[in-house]
Design a protein around this motif. Structure first.
Motif, PDB file in Angstrom:
ATOM      1  N   ILE A  32      -0.415  -1.358  10.608  1.00 61.73           N
ATOM      2  CA  ILE A  32      -0.609  -2.285  11.716  1.00 61.73           C
ATOM      3  C   ILE A  32      -0.686  -3.696  11.159  1.00 61.73           C
ATOM      4  CG2 ILE A  32      -3.136  -1.992  11.734  1.00 61.73           C
ATOM      5  CD1 ILE A  32      -2.841  -2.236  14.895  1.00 61.73           C
ATOM      6  N   THR A  33       0.027  -4.591  11.818  1.00 62.51           N
ATOM      7  CA  THR A  33       0.027  -5.998  11.421  1.00 62.51           C
ATOM      8  C   THR A  33      -0.568  -6.820  12.558  1.00 62.51           C
ATOM      9  OG1 THR A  33       1.979  -5.677  10.044  1.00 62.51           O
ATOM     10  CG2 THR A  33       1.447  -7.954  10.669  1.00 62.51           C
ATOM     11  N   TYR A  34      -1.476  -7.694  12.168  1.00 61.32           N
ATOM     12  CA  TYR A  34      -2.143  -8.599  13.104  1.00 61.32           C
ATOM     13  C   TYR A  34      -1.812 -10.031  12.739  1.00 61.32           C
ATOM     14  CZ  TYR A  34      -5.326  -4.735  14.267  1.00 61.32           C
ATOM     15  OH  TYR A  34      -5.860  -3.545  14.674  1.00 61.32           O
ATOM     16  N   SER A  41      -0.963 -13.840   9.070  1.00 61.73           N
ATOM     17  CA  SER A  41      -0.968 -12.420   9.444  1.00 61.73           C
ATOM     18  C   SER A  41      -1.434 -11.553   8.286  1.00 61.73           C
ATOM     19  CB  SER A  41       0.426 -11.981   9.894  1.00 61.73           C
ATOM     20  OG  SER A  41       1.329 -12.023   8.805  1.00 61.73           O
ATOM     21  N   PHE A  42      -1.851 -10.341   8.639  1.00 63.09           N
ATOM     22  CA  PHE A  42      -2.249  -9.361   7.629  1.00 63.09           C
ATOM     23  C   PHE A  42      -1.896  -7.968   8.117  1.00 63.09           C
ATOM     24  CE2 PHE A  42      -5.863  -9.652  10.439  1.00 63.09           C
ATOM     25  CZ  PHE A  42      -6.433  -8.393  10.476  1.00 63.09           C
ATOM     26  N   THR A  43      -1.706  -7.066   7.160  1.00 60.53           N
ATOM     27  CA  THR A  43      -1.351  -5.686   7.458  1.00 60.53           C
ATOM     28  C   THR A  43      -2.416  -4.759   6.888  1.00 60.53           C
ATOM     29  OG1 THR A  43       1.002  -6.213   7.436  1.00 60.53           O
ATOM     30  CG2 THR A  43       0.417  -3.896   7.143  1.00 60.53           C
ATOM     31  N   LEU A  44      -2.717  -3.722   7.629  1.00 64.52           N
ATOM     32  CA  LEU A  44      -3.614  -2.667   7.172  1.00 64.52           C
ATOM     33  C   LEU A  44      -2.856  -1.353   7.173  1.00 64.52           C
ATOM     34  CD1 LEU A  44      -6.793  -3.562   9.285  1.00 64.52           C
ATOM     35  CD2 LEU A  44      -6.364  -4.100   6.879  1.00 64.52           C
ATOM     36  N   HIS A  45      -3.147  -0.515   6.187  1.00 69.90           N
ATOM     37  CA  HIS A  45      -2.568   0.821   6.129  1.00 69.90           C
ATOM     38  C   HIS A  45      -3.664   1.825   6.458  1.00 69.90           C
ATOM     39  CE1 HIS A  45       0.062   4.088   5.034  1.00 69.90           C
ATOM     40  NE2 HIS A  45      -0.930   4.596   4.328  1.00 69.90           N
ATOM     41  N   LEU A  46      -3.384   2.727   7.384  1.00 70.05           N
ATOM     42  CA  LEU A  46      -4.339   3.762   7.775  1.00 70.05           C
ATOM     43  C   LEU A  46      -3.751   5.134   7.492  1.00 70.05           C
ATOM     44  CD1 LEU A  46      -4.545   1.315  10.069  1.00 70.05           C
ATOM     45  CD2 LEU A  46      -6.330   2.814  10.902  1.00 70.05           C
ATOM     46  N   GLN A  47      -4.601   6.004   7.001  1.00 65.01           N
ATOM     47  CA  GLN A  47      -4.237   7.388   6.786  1.00 65.01           C
ATOM     48  C   GLN A  47      -5.280   8.228   7.520  1.00 65.01           C
ATOM     49  OE1 GLN A  47      -4.630   8.654   2.701  1.00 65.01           O
ATOM     50  NE2 GLN A  47      -3.145  10.301   2.964  1.00 65.01           N
ATOM     51  N   PRO A  50       0.805  -1.212   0.000  1.00 63.86           N
ATOM     52  CA  PRO A  50       0.000   0.000   0.000  1.00 63.86           C
ATOM     53  C   PRO A  50       0.842   1.268   0.000  1.00 63.86           C
ATOM     54  CG  PRO A  50      -0.177  -1.088   2.121  1.00 63.86           C
ATOM     55  CD  PRO A  50       0.591  -2.006   1.201  1.00 63.86           C
ATOM     56  N   SER A  51       2.070   1.200   0.472  1.00 59.59           N
ATOM     57  CA  SER A  51       2.900   2.399   0.523  1.00 59.59           C
ATOM     58  C   SER A  51       3.274   2.886  -0.870  1.00 59.59           C
ATOM     59  CB  SER A  51       4.160   2.139   1.355  1.00 59.59           C
ATOM     60  OG  SER A  51       4.957   1.151   0.729  1.00 59.59           O
ATOM     61  N   THR A  52       3.108   2.063  -1.893  1.00 68.36           N
ATOM     62  CA  THR A  52       3.441   2.466  -3.255  1.00 68.36           C
ATOM     63  C   THR A  52       2.202   2.921  -4.025  1.00 68.36           C
ATOM     64  OG1 THR A  52       3.126   0.242  -4.142  1.00 68.36           O
ATOM     65  CG2 THR A  52       5.331   0.799  -3.341  1.00 68.36           C
ATOM     66  N   ARG A  96      -8.720   6.472   7.006  1.00 68.66           N
ATOM     67  CA  ARG A  96      -8.921   5.763   5.748  1.00 68.66           C
ATOM     68  C   ARG A  96      -8.087   4.495   5.800  1.00 68.66           C
ATOM     69  NH1 ARG A  96      -8.692  10.884   1.509  1.00 68.66           N
ATOM     70  NH2 ARG A  96     -10.504  11.959   2.398  1.00 68.66           N
ATOM     71  N   ILE A  97      -8.766   3.366   5.627  1.00 76.48           N
ATOM     72  CA  ILE A  97      -8.099   2.066   5.770  1.00 76.48           C
ATOM     73  C   ILE A  97      -8.136   1.321   4.450  1.00 76.48           C
ATOM     74  CG2 ILE A  97      -8.092  -0.162   6.950  1.00 76.48           C
ATOM     75  CD1 ILE A  97      -9.497   1.162   9.300  1.00 76.48           C
ATOM     76  N   ARG A  98      -6.980   0.785   4.088  1.00 76.53           N
ATOM     77  CA  ARG A  98      -6.932  -0.105   2.927  1.00 76.53           C
ATOM     78  C   ARG A  98      -6.101  -1.322   3.303  1.00 76.53           C
ATOM     79  NH1 ARG A  98      -3.674   4.374   0.224  1.00 76.53           N
ATOM     80  NH2 ARG A  98      -1.543   3.735   0.601  1.00 76.53           N
ATOM     81  N   PRO A  99      -6.463  -2.477   2.713  1.00 76.80           N
ATOM     82  CA  PRO A  99      -5.720  -3.694   3.035  1.00 76.80           C
ATOM     83  C   PRO A  99      -4.301  -3.623   2.503  1.00 76.80           C
ATOM     84  CG  PRO A  99      -7.517  -4.159   1.471  1.00 76.80           C
ATOM     85  CD  PRO A  99      -7.551  -2.703   1.784  1.00 76.80           C
ATOM     86  N   GLY A 100      -3.421  -4.266   3.213  1.00 79.24           N
ATOM     87  CA  GLY A 100      -2.029  -4.394   2.800  1.00 79.24           C
ATOM     88  C   GLY A 100      -1.718  -5.856   2.536  1.00 79.24           C
ATOM     89  N   ARG A 101      -0.591  -6.296   3.027  1.00 80.48           N
ATOM     90  CA  ARG A 101      -0.124  -7.660   2.808  1.00 80.48           C
ATOM     91  C   ARG A 101      -0.990  -8.667   3.558  1.00 80.48           C
ATOM     92  NH1 ARG A 101       2.513 -11.021   5.731  1.00 80.48           N
ATOM     93  NH2 ARG A 101       3.741 -12.676   4.807  1.00 80.48           N
ATOM     94  N   LEU A 102      -1.333  -9.758   2.891  1.00 77.92           N
ATOM     95  CA  LEU A 102      -2.040 -10.875   3.513  1.00 77.92           C
ATOM     96  C   LEU A 102      -1.121 -12.076   3.433  1.00 77.92           C
ATOM     97  CD1 LEU A 102      -4.696 -12.007   4.733  1.00 77.92           C
ATOM     98  CD2 LEU A 102      -5.339 -12.630   2.399  1.00 77.92           C
ATOM     99  N   GLY A 103      -0.674 -12.546   4.589  1.00 75.94           N
ATOM    100  CA  GLY A 103       0.191 -13.727   4.644  1.00 75.94           C
ATOM    101  C   GLY A 103      -0.616 -14.972   4.935  1.00 75.94           C
ATOM    102  N   THR A 104       0.024 -15.975   5.491  1.00 73.94           N
ATOM    103  CA  THR A 104      -0.688 -17.214   5.814  1.00 73.94           C
ATOM    104  C   THR A 104      -1.371 -17.139   7.181  1.00 73.94           C
ATOM    105  OG1 THR A 104       1.358 -18.175   6.659  1.00 73.94           O
ATOM    106  CG2 THR A 104       0.768 -18.679   4.367  1.00 73.94           C
TER     107      THR A 104
END
Length: 159
Positions: A120-122, A99-105, A4-6, A89-97
């Motif tokens: 944030i990674t959960y 864990s997942f990351t969300l990007h917030l602005q 999401p950073s790109t 504003r939330i958009r999904p980021g990386r989804l692993g097996t």
């Protein structure tokens, strides 16, 4: 999933949006939101996001699933003050097996000023065993799809 950073600034149509009002007690002696409050803001916004994805946060718990934070980074750009209406504003980021990351602005509601950005990674866990688990197809697909175009407001803003 792309990083999401790109992807540039989060636009309202391609993100989940959560609005809230800065309360007096969230500000410090300098008259701006105390930095540690942004962890609270991330948590509240993500809870609304998860509620939107799954209909109710309890749905996850009923599946013997929950999420735990493993990483949170916040970068501040501009101060927020008492009574400002902010929009996360939330958009999904990386989804692993597991864990997942969300990007917030975080933006001011009435302008396009970025207040802060957070990643944030959960990890997905099975609470009954307190161990991490992989995503089933339903949970994984909802997290990857996100909730673009949805607005939830707790701010009581006009219009």
């Amino acid at each position: 999933m792309t990083d999401p950073s790109t992807q540039g600034p989060a636009r309202p149509a391609n993100v989940f949006r959560f609005r809230f009002r800065v309360r007096y007690g969230e500000c410090d002696a300098q008259g701006v939101v105390f930095n540690a409050r942004f962890a609270d803001y991330v948590d509240i916004a993500v809870n609304e996001y998860i509620r939107t994805l799954f209909g109710d946060y309890r749905w996850l718990l009923e599946q013997d699933r929950d999420i735990q934070v493993v990483s949170l980074t916040v970068n501040w750009k501009s101060p927020a003050k008492f009574d400002d209406v902010l929009e996360a504003r939330i958009r999904p980021g990386r989804l692993g097996t597991t864990s997942f990351t969300l990007h917030l602005q975080f933006m001011r509601y009435d302008e396009e000023t970025t207040i802060a950005e957070a990643d944030i990674t959960y990890v997905l866990i099975q609470p009954s065993l307190m161990t991490k688990v992989g995503f089933d197809e339903l949970i994984g697909s909802k997290l990857q799809q996100g909730a673009a175009g949805v607005l939830v407001s707790h701010a009581g803003e006009p219009g």
